[in-house]
Design an enzyme around this catalytic site. Structure first.
Site, PDB file in Angstrom:
ATOM      1  N   LYS A  25     -58.653   1.957  -4.663  1.00 57.13           N
ATOM      2  CA  LYS A  25     -60.007   2.336  -4.266  1.00 57.13           C
ATOM      3  C   LYS A  25     -60.413   1.599  -2.989  1.00 57.13           C
ATOM      4  CE  LYS A  25     -62.816   3.165  -7.526  1.00 57.13           C
ATOM      5  NZ  LYS A  25     -63.593   3.003  -8.741  1.00 57.13           N
ATOM      6  N   ARG A  94     -67.119  -2.529  -8.838  1.00 54.68           N
ATOM      7  CA  ARG A  94     -66.121  -1.682  -9.510  1.00 54.68           C
ATOM      8  C   ARG A  94     -64.729  -2.265  -9.378  1.00 54.68           C
ATOM      9  NH1 ARG A  94     -68.467   3.843  -9.715  1.00 54.68           N
ATOM     10  NH2 ARG A  94     -70.201   3.847  -8.255  1.00 54.68           N
ATOM     11  N   GLY A 103     -60.965   4.848 -15.939  1.00 55.88           N
ATOM     12  CA  GLY A 103     -61.775   4.464 -17.093  1.00 55.88           C
ATOM     13  C   GLY A 103     -61.236   3.276 -17.881  1.00 55.88           C
ATOM     14  N   MET A 105     -60.848   0.084 -16.798  1.00 55.94           N
ATOM     15  CA  MET A 105     -61.447  -1.220 -16.486  1.00 55.94           C
ATOM     16  C   MET A 105     -62.951  -1.045 -16.313  1.00 55.94           C
ATOM     17  SD  MET A 105     -58.670  -3.084 -14.099  1.00 55.94           S
ATOM     18  CE  MET A 105     -58.368  -1.693 -13.045  1.00 55.94           C
ATOM     19  N   ARG A 338     -59.364   9.662  -2.838  1.00 54.49           N
ATOM     20  CA  ARG A 338     -57.979   9.273  -3.130  1.00 54.49           C
ATOM     21  C   ARG A 338     -57.155  10.554  -3.144  1.00 54.49           C
ATOM     22  NH1 ARG A 338     -59.431   7.926  -9.351  1.00 54.49           N
ATOM     23  NH2 ARG A 338     -60.063  10.025  -9.822  1.00 54.49           N
ATOM     24  N   HIS A 455     -31.002  10.118 -34.352  1.00 54.01           N
ATOM     25  CA  HIS A 455     -30.482  11.469 -34.566  1.00 54.01           C
ATOM     26  C   HIS A 455     -31.549  12.515 -34.213  1.00 54.01           C
ATOM     27  CE1 HIS A 455     -29.654  15.022 -37.088  1.00 54.01           C
ATOM     28  NE2 HIS A 455     -28.409  14.789 -36.738  1.00 54.01           N
ATOM     29  N   ARG A 561     -20.662  16.586 -27.282  1.00 55.38           N
ATOM     30  CA  ARG A 561     -20.426  15.769 -28.487  1.00 55.38           C
ATOM     31  C   ARG A 561     -19.805  16.689 -29.524  1.00 55.38           C
ATOM     32  NH1 ARG A 561     -25.796  13.498 -26.907  1.00 55.38           N
ATOM     33  NH2 ARG A 561     -25.695  11.234 -26.997  1.00 55.38           N
ATOM     34  N   ARG A 617     -15.956  15.308 -25.404  1.00 55.34           N
ATOM     35  CA  ARG A 617     -15.676  14.017 -26.029  1.00 55.34           C
ATOM     36  C   ARG A 617     -15.029  14.258 -27.387  1.00 55.34           C
ATOM     37  NH1 ARG A 617     -20.486  10.103 -27.591  1.00 55.34           N
ATOM     38  NH2 ARG A 617     -20.734  11.575 -29.312  1.00 55.34           N
ATOM     39  N   GLU A 764     -18.737   2.007 -23.474  1.00 55.83           N
ATOM     40  CA  GLU A 764     -19.891   1.904 -24.372  1.00 55.83           C
ATOM     41  C   GLU A 764     -20.051   0.523 -24.984  1.00 55.83           C
ATOM     42  OE1 GLU A 764     -20.644   5.756 -26.690  1.00 55.83           O
ATOM     43  OE2 GLU A 764     -18.468   5.580 -26.669  1.00 55.83           O
ATOM     44  N   SER A 783     -17.279   7.410 -18.245  1.00 52.76           N
ATOM     45  CA  SER A 783     -18.658   7.859 -18.427  1.00 52.76           C
ATOM     46  C   SER A 783     -19.363   6.786 -19.263  1.00 52.76           C
ATOM     47  CB  SER A 783     -18.688   9.208 -19.137  1.00 52.76           C
ATOM     48  OG  SER A 783     -20.023   9.584 -19.337  1.00 52.76           O
ATOM     49  N   GLY A 785     -21.651   5.332 -21.768  1.00 53.83           N
ATOM     50  CA  GLY A 785     -22.466   5.707 -22.924  1.00 53.83           C
ATOM     51  C   GLY A 785     -23.523   4.629 -23.064  1.00 53.83           C
ATOM     52  N   ASN A 787     -26.331   4.560 -24.398  1.00 54.42           N
ATOM     53  CA  ASN A 787     -27.025   4.360 -25.689  1.00 54.42           C
ATOM     54  C   ASN A 787     -26.323   3.250 -26.454  1.00 54.42           C
ATOM     55  OD1 ASN A 787     -28.433   6.652 -24.966  1.00 54.42           O
ATOM     56  ND2 ASN A 787     -27.176   8.010 -26.209  1.00 54.42           N
ATOM     57  N   ASP A 788     -25.021   3.409 -26.607  1.00 51.19           N
ATOM     58  CA  ASP A 788     -24.280   2.380 -27.333  1.00 51.19           C
ATOM     59  C   ASP A 788     -24.175   1.105 -26.509  1.00 51.19           C
ATOM     60  OD1 ASP A 788     -23.551   3.199 -29.963  1.00 51.19           O
ATOM     61  OD2 ASP A 788     -22.415   4.814 -29.033  1.00 51.19           O
ATOM     62  N   CYS A 851     -23.666   9.283 -19.432  1.00 53.84           N
ATOM     63  CA  CYS A 851     -24.084  10.381 -20.313  1.00 53.84           C
ATOM     64  C   CYS A 851     -24.973   9.901 -21.452  1.00 53.84           C
ATOM     65  CB  CYS A 851     -22.873  11.135 -20.848  1.00 53.84           C
ATOM     66  SG  CYS A 851     -21.801  10.108 -21.863  1.00 53.84           S
ATOM     67  N   TYR A 871     -22.237  10.880 -10.943  1.00 57.46           N
ATOM     68  CA  TYR A 871     -23.122  11.877 -11.550  1.00 57.46           C
ATOM     69  C   TYR A 871     -23.864  11.282 -12.745  1.00 57.46           C
ATOM     70  CZ  TYR A 871     -19.667  12.400 -15.275  1.00 57.46           C
ATOM     71  OH  TYR A 871     -18.826  12.149 -16.328  1.00 57.46           O
TER      72      TYR A 871
HETATM   73  C1  PEP Z   1     -23.939   6.812 -25.724  1.00 55.65           C
HETATM   74  O1  PEP Z   1     -23.618   5.974 -26.553  1.00 55.65           O
HETATM   75  O2  PEP Z   1     -24.647   6.589 -24.738  1.00 55.65           O
HETATM   76  C2  PEP Z   1     -23.480   8.195 -25.891  1.00 55.65           C
HETATM   77  C3  PEP Z   1     -23.719   9.110 -24.981  1.00 55.65           C
HETATM   78  O3  PEP Z   1     -22.877   8.484 -27.066  1.00 55.65           O
HETATM   79  P1  PEP Z   1     -23.680   8.762 -28.430  1.00 55.65           P
HETATM   80  O4  PEP Z   1     -25.122   8.757 -28.127  1.00 55.65           O
HETATM   81  O5  PEP Z   1     -23.196  10.064 -28.930  1.00 55.65           O
HETATM   82  O6  PEP Z   1     -23.234   7.600 -29.254  1.00 55.65           O
HETATM   83 MG    MG Z   2     -22.006   6.459 -27.934  1.00 53.40          MG
END
Ligand code: PEP
Ligand code: MG
Length: 983
Positions: A25, A94, A103, A105, A338, A455, A561, A617, A764, A783, A785, A787-788, A851, A871
């Site tokens: 502001k 302000r 809104g 603060m 703004r 899941h 998967r 995979r 992973e 690749s 992973g 998540n793991d 991935c 990628y």
């Molecule tokens: C991961 O672990 O990032 C992955 C892509 O495999 P998944 O989620 O199937 O374990």
């Molecule tokens: Mg995995």
């Protein structure tokens, strides 16, 4: 560096680029005052530096003196003094952080009024009611915001005054009652704070400034910053501005105006305005506003002036601006501007339009930069229409889009209801593959437990189905759910918003999902920008999903998967049979069955992605996701008893049960204890590819081994894959009487009967990342992973942590972002960088992607690009967001050496594992016979490993790679012999 800057201070840089210091502001007020010379009521900004200093050590030493001097300058500019008993200047105080936090603060208006100056204001304005109404508002606002007195105490008195006056309208409360209210409010202040209401404007000002500083850490502001990922350390600026009054008379008014329509993006002014009113009246909606165009009639001169201002603002900001203005007795004042917020549809239209407008001349890169993930989500998915819904629970925004349906609490019930034509929301504590038919049938999925990579989240996201997961407040029973004091029984309506995590009882109206024509235009520009820099693939497991992903712009599949192919009710038993098989015969049968069903699926996917890479995979089912619940079977055993089949399943499930299934029999480990499993999958895949070739297609196959942790593991798995490829090729050769389809040869490609095949692995685990150099010797690609990798790096269970702990970690600032949502750059990211450079050092042409779910998260994509990845891969509906974010990452990196080149150059120049490894490799390269080994492990059907890899001791002998190649060359019998031995 001073703390206080007048709006018309002459800064060295354009103020609008100084939001860090002046807040959004303040920066825009300074831009309008000092650069554009627009009619802005004068004032000054106290910088965010002051707020940060205040948060750390309390009121800064010289701030008081600086504010006092700025106040004198302001009073001179206005020709009035704050608190003057005859003709007081009133100011507003302000907040204004770097990022807009609407809104969240606090604001104090009408500051400067006291028992004397209110009389002066009454005389000057010749409006006693106006003066006392302003004073009443000020005392209540100050009491609430600065002194922390509950607003209800003031409201209760005001309601009583209205009742006494026999009116429901604030504006009809007579002056005598307003005088009485001021008195009563002051008594409340004295009673609650232990001191009289401050009469000295200097005290009032300091109190208000401190209150605004403190509101930075108020619960609303903190929660908002968490949702928007705004750092808590930024602090807010404070703007003190002379007040002008749109409620002086009928020659006054106030309004909000946009330089284009923020809902549609259409050109032409848009906004609301009210005669004889204050700003809050427009926003509060207590009076019906008039469209901005009505100004032309009521205030023609002001209208012309305002149009000129709009024109200048758009030209200057090169964007749509949102303004607040006031007309005081015929004079126009611009209170703020703004760059305006806009809907997704409007953002896309404006971005494209502005590239064509000579006064703005937006470049394509600028247009791409102006689109956000939220803009794309808003046009791709339905959303809750309007605001202020009665939210009964909040969970994680797991899969974008909103859904409205009747609540059902089991997959079977959900499926049955959908079969009757009902809209359904499946409500579960958590989901497993046993619920998939219900998820498929439902319009949306709601769970009480689980995180962003649970899941429910992963499956729903893959299908583009709205999902809210981990809504902990839900108490779910077999036929009902209780949350926020509301009970929803089976069949009751419930609405969920997977973009915000909100759960609302009943039916909420939804906006339609309809990408405008500009959607493809902008994403086409994004693709041009990221071309050759960062690819975007999709995680898809069926032909339909793959086709959808391609339609949304995916350049291949980064993760199929294969276990997801068995999620359906009829298919789940096939995987179970394989896992639970008793004896070789049963196992062979199960594998054969798997091969048949997978083959068809692979044909569909390769067809949908013809000509583009498809990374398949091999099976990686954490067993608990595929086994029946032992708890449920135990209950059944104790109550109605088990059938023979169920007993067998129960016994087997008990014997496979693991304390830590996520760290258990999954990934390549399953392949190790189920010999033949991976070979079967590869056969199915290669047969499918062969079928596609026969149909004139161009399958590009990448086979990915999950969860490997060592070179030896990957080498062995690779050998099975190569053998299976060779078997299919040999079958093909014998069925065509030795006329083999010519192989497509290329670096890193294995020969699969004329089909390009690459074999790679997922990274992973931290060990895999740390040993990436040697793992790369047997991988054509990596690749990540994530998540793991996140789960294992933090030691946070990906299925549980978000429900129980994550919010505490975020609240306490122990983590700045949920690492399952945005990659943890310092930890997991470091592993990604290291593994990439170790891998490429071993193998220059190693292709590297990601991935995990992070592949669709813009902030993570920025990092992956910087780490030099080739990628990202994400669920189909995230593909547009990933295309946009990838382009934005390229734009942000600017010109010069691209991260990919830099990463490859650095990898080539260094041996990150350290001198020991470098020395070992140097020793290896000098070892007798090294050249021979390297040569022997090269063949038309073996990946072109780096020299170092090929020269590693026993790279053929120890790991069996060259043996398998020889077996391949010798033909099917030989290959079978090798397989036989392994078994
Ligand atoms: C991961 O672990 O990032 C992955 C892509 O495999 P998944 O989620 O199937 O374990
Ligand atoms: Mg995995």
């Amino acid at each position: 560096m001073p703390y206080v800057f007048d709006f018309d201070h002459s800064h060295r840089r354009p103020p609008m680029e100084m939001k860090d210091l002046l807040g959004g502001k303040g920066a825009n007020l300074a831009e309008m005052s000092s650069v554009l010379d627009l009619p802005v009521p004068p004032g000054f900004t106290i910088s965010t530096d002051a707020c940060r200093a205040y948060m750390e050590h309390g009121w800064p030493d010289n701030l008081g003196a600086e504010v006092a001097r700025a106040r004198v300058r302001l009073e001179r500019a206005m020709g009035k003094e704050i608190g003057d008993p005859a003709d007081p200047l009133l100011v507003s105080v302000r907040s204004g952080g770097k990022f807009s936090m609407p809104g969240m603060m606090d604001t104090v208006l009408n500051l400067g009024l006291n028992d004397q100056s209110v009389e002066g204001l009454a005389k000057q304005t010749d409006d006693e009611r106006f003066a006392f109404d302003s004073y009443r508002r000020f005392v209540a606002m100050y009491g609430r915001i600065v002194l922390g007195i509950p607003g209800e105490e003031f409201d209760a008195l005001f309601d009583a005054a209205k009742e006494l006056a026999g009116t429901t309208s604030d504006a009809k409360v007579p002056t005598e009652l307003l005088r009485y209210l001021v008195d009563s409010y002051q008594q409340i202040v004295e009673r609650r704070s232990g001191a009289p209401f401050p009469q000295d404007p200097a005290d009032q000002l300091r109190g208000a400034i401190e209150a605004v500083f403190s509101s930075w850490n108020g619960p609303r502001a903190v929660a908002y910053r968490e949702r928007e990922h705004i750092p808590h350390t930024l602090g807010t600026a404070v703007n003190v501005q002379a007040m002008v009054f749109g409620n002086r008379d009928d020659r006054s008014g106030t309004g909000v105006g946009f330089t284009r329509d923020p809902a549609t993006g259409a050109q032409g002014i848009y906004g609301d305005f009210l005669v004889n009113a204050q700003g809050e009246d427009v926003v509060a909606g207590i009076r019906n506003t008039e469209p901005l165009s009505a100004l032309r009639r009521t205030f023609p001169a002001v209208y012309r002036e305002l149009m000129g201002v709009f024109e200048r603002l758009e030209r200057h900001y090169r964007d749509m601006c949102d303004t607040e203005f006031t007309i005081e007795q015929g004079k126009l004042w611009m209170l703020q501007t703004r760059v305006g917020k806009r809907t997704g549809r409007a953002a896309l239209k404006m971005a494209v339009d502005m590239t064509k407008e000579p006064k703005i001349r937006l470049s394509r890169a600028e247009a791409v930069s102006r689109i956000t993930e939220d803009h794309l989500s808003a046009v791709l998915h339905p959303q809750f229409a309007g605001k202020g819904h009665d939210v009964i629970a909040k969970g994680l925004a797991a899969s974008p889009g909103a859904a409205v349906g009747r609540a059902y609490f089991s997959a079977d019930d959900a499926q049955a209801a959908a079969g009757r034509g009902e809209h359904v929301v499946l409500v579960r504590n958590e989901t497993s593959p046993e619920d998939v038919h219900g998820m498929l049938a439902a319009d949306g999925v709601l769970t009480a437990r689980g995180g962003l990579v649970s899941h429910a989240a992963v499956v729903a996201r893959g299908w583009g189905k709205p999902a809210v997961v981990g809504a902990e407040a839900l108490r779910i029973t077999r036929h009902s759910v209780v949350a926020g004091g509301v009970t929803l029984s089976e069949g009751d309506w419930v609405s969920i918003d997977g973009s915000t995590g909100e759960v609302v009882a009943g039916k909420v109206e939804l906006t339609a999902a309809a990408p405008p024509a500009e959607f493809d235009v902008v994403l086409g520009w994004a693709d041009e920008i990221r071309k050759g820099e960062l690819g975007v693939r999709a995680n898809a497991d069926t032909g339909e999903d793959a086709a959808n992903a391609r339609r949304l712009g995916a350049e291949g599949i980064g993760l199929c998967r294969t276990e997801h192919m068995f999620l359906g009710e009829e298919r789940l038993p096939v995987v179970r049979k394989m896992i639970l098989a008793d004896g070789e015969e049963e196992e062979r049968e199960a594998l054969e069955h798997l091969r048949e069903v997978q083959r068809e699926d692979f044909v569909a996917i390769l067809d949908a992605m013809d000509g583009l890479p498809v990374t398949v995979r091999l099976l990686d089912p954490p067993l608990h996701e595929f086994l029946p619940s032992t708890e449920e079977l135990a209950i059944k055993e104790a109550t109605s008893g088990l059938s023979d089949e169920e007993r067998k399943l129960y016994d087997a499930a008990k014997s496979w049960q693991e304390a830590n299934p996520m760290l258990g029999t999954r990934g390549v480990r399953l392949g190790m204890i189920k010999p033949g499993l991976y070979a079967m999958q590869v056969r199915a895949l290669m047969e499918a590819a062969r079928e596609r070739v026969a149909a004139g297609g161009h399958p590009v196959v990448e086979i990915m081994i999950p969860l490997t942790v060592s070179r030896e593991e990957l080498a062995l798995a690779r050998r099975w894959v190569e053998e299976a490829i060779a078997e299919v090729a040999a079958d093909e050769a014998s069925s065509t009487n030795g006329r083999r389809t010519p192989a497509r040869r290329g670096r890193g490609s294995s020969n699969g009967a004329g089909i390009d095949v690459k074999i790679g692995t997922m990274i992973e685990t931290p060990r895999a990342a740390l040993r990436a150099g040697e793992i790369a010797e047997f991988a054509d690609f990596f690749s990540f992973g994530t998540n793991d990798l996140t789960q294992m790096t933090f030691g946070f269970s990906r299925d549980d942590v978000e429900g129980r702990m994550m919010s505490v970690y975020l609240d306490k600032g122990l983590l700045s972002r949920n690492p399952f949502e945005t990659v943890d750059v310092d930890g997991v990211g470091e592993l990604v960088r290291d593994a990439t450079s170790r891998g490429r050092e071993a193998r220059e042409d190693l292709k590297v992607g990601v991935c995990g779910e992070h592949g669709g998260d813009p902030a993570s994509i920025l990092f992956f690009y910087d780490a030099g990845l080739d990628y990202v891969s994400c669920s189909p509906y995230r593909v547009p967001v990933a295309r946009l974010a990838a382009a934005q990452a390229v734009i942000a990196a600017g010109s010069g050496e691209t991260p990919k080149r830099r990463a490859r150059r650095t990898a080539a120049a260094s041996a990150p594992i350290g001198t020991a490894r470098g020395a070992r490799q140097r020793a290896v390269s000098k070892a007798p016979g090294a050249r021979k080994t390297a040569a022997s492990s090269r063949s038309s059907s073996t990946p072109a490993r780096s020299k170092k890899a090929a020269k590693a001791p026993g790279s053929g002998r120890q790991l069996g790679a060259s043996r398998s190649v020889k077996a391949v060359r010798r033909g099917p019998g030989a290959a079978n012999g090798t397989r036989g031995k392994r078994r």
